[in-house]
Scaffold this motif. Sequence first.
Motif, PDB file in Angstrom:
ATOM      1  N   ILE A 187       0.861  -1.187   0.000  1.00  0.00           N
ATOM      2  CA  ILE A 187       0.000   0.000   0.000  1.00  0.00           C
ATOM      3  C   ILE A 187       0.893   1.231   0.000  1.00  0.00           C
ATOM      4  CG2 ILE A 187      -1.809   1.254   1.224  1.00  0.00           C
ATOM      5  CD1 ILE A 187      -2.600  -1.415   2.533  1.00  0.00           C
ATOM      6  N   ASP A 188       0.791   2.041  -1.045  1.00  0.00           N
ATOM      7  CA  ASP A 188       1.657   3.209  -1.216  1.00  0.00           C
ATOM      8  C   ASP A 188       0.861   4.479  -0.937  1.00  0.00           C
ATOM      9  OD1 ASP A 188       3.295   5.263  -2.097  1.00  0.00           O
ATOM     10  OD2 ASP A 188       4.021   4.179  -3.851  1.00  0.00           O
ATOM     11  N   ASN A 189       1.238   5.162   0.146  1.00  0.00           N
ATOM     12  CA  ASN A 189       0.598   6.431   0.506  1.00  0.00           C
ATOM     13  C   ASN A 189       1.633   7.552   0.542  1.00  0.00           C
ATOM     14  OD1 ASN A 189      -2.115   5.442   0.940  1.00  0.00           O
ATOM     15  ND2 ASN A 189      -1.350   4.470   2.809  1.00  0.00           N
ATOM     16  N   HIS A 192       4.396   7.335   3.319  1.00  0.00           N
ATOM     17  CA  HIS A 192       3.992   6.239   4.210  1.00  0.00           C
ATOM     18  C   HIS A 192       3.573   5.069   3.333  1.00  0.00           C
ATOM     19  CE1 HIS A 192       0.644   4.069   6.413  1.00  0.00           C
ATOM     20  NE2 HIS A 192       1.669   3.901   7.222  1.00  0.00           N
ATOM     21  N   SER A 193       3.986   3.873   3.720  1.00  0.00           N
ATOM     22  CA  SER A 193       3.586   2.684   2.972  1.00  0.00           C
ATOM     23  C   SER A 193       3.466   1.498   3.915  1.00  0.00           C
ATOM     24  CB  SER A 193       4.578   2.372   1.851  1.00  0.00           C
ATOM     25  OG  SER A 193       5.834   1.962   2.385  1.00  0.00           O
ATOM     26  N   GLU A 227       5.265  -1.523   8.343  1.00  0.00           N
ATOM     27  CA  GLU A 227       4.740  -0.168   8.177  1.00  0.00           C
ATOM     28  C   GLU A 227       5.936   0.769   8.059  1.00  0.00           C
ATOM     29  OE1 GLU A 227       1.275   2.683  10.144  1.00  0.00           O
ATOM     30  OE2 GLU A 227       2.022   0.939  11.243  1.00  0.00           O
ATOM     31  N   TRP A 317       9.804   2.075  -4.047  1.00  0.00           N
ATOM     32  CA  TRP A 317       9.211   3.149  -3.243  1.00  0.00           C
ATOM     33  C   TRP A 317      10.302   4.023  -2.642  1.00  0.00           C
ATOM     34  CZ3 TRP A 317       9.312   3.624   2.265  1.00  0.00           C
ATOM     35  CH2 TRP A 317       8.419   4.545   2.804  1.00  0.00           C
TER      36      TRP A 317
END
Length: 326
Positions: A187-189, A192-193, A227, A317
Amino acid sequence: MKTETKTQMLEGAPWLLAHKSMLQRNKPYKISLYGKDYVIWKDSNGNIQALPNICPHMGAMLSEGWCEAKSDGTSEIVCPFHALKFDRDGCTILPGTDKKTLSQMQPLELMIKDDFIWSYGDYKPQIPIPDILDKIAQEYEFIGYTADTSVKTNLLSMLLNMHDYNHQNGTHRDLFEITEVRFEKFIDNGYHSEAFFNAPTAPKTLWEKLKQPKQFLLPDVIEAHLENYFPSLVIFHGDNYAGKLAQCHLFVPESLTNTRTYILLFAKLNNSLARLLKKQFLGLSKTVVEQDADILHKIYPNAPQKIKLNNEVGMDWVKRNFESWK
């Protein structure tokens, strides 16, 4: 040089320099950040101070000196060469006088959040300090810190290693003996991932576990939830018979060629046996860092990557965030 330094050491990022438990009262502690050395200390009131580590008289390392406590609970750092005393502002009183000098050193700006000591290294903040450690500290028991290590590698190499979800098979072979990495999702935010995968380990006999007791702490299948908070923090969330663990890996760029790493371990322990094994969990975490540091000494920096493995999304990432850093 300025552009290269900013890109490679990510000026303006928040770095967790230490947890308060890592500092003994009135004892100097040396840290390095962005190519500069500092001395940091905790006074009797629990307040944290940080100054450049070089005495402005003749260049002695203040971290090799001592702290002198005062009646109000504050303390001064004392140079080991001529015993000059410096307060938190970098001021001193020269021998034979009773007049305080102007500040001779620029204190390092710190951001203290509960037991966490953060700094931007006196650069303009580019991203906020993550609040995840504050949340973990409220919900979990703090077990301790371990593996405070300076590794001769650049920050990018360190982070690529930590976000390489295939390296357990080689780097940590004699500890985990992982037979396969079954990647589930990433999950790439932005900065933050989260990564989710599971990794079965080779079956072990009782005798094999007795020869390497750390194996008793490992499940048959490692259910990994990582995380990530770019660039300074990776949290391994784990569940086992002992309870829930939050193993927090921290990174600090000491210079262009040296990166510091250490672990803060938090847990929700659900039985008395698990409480007896606190030190063993710290020992397991230390072994992981030691193995990571060892392999980083055996890698040619900036070597061209001519092949690509599956599940390198975490490394991609990291590279993207490095390249887009301003």
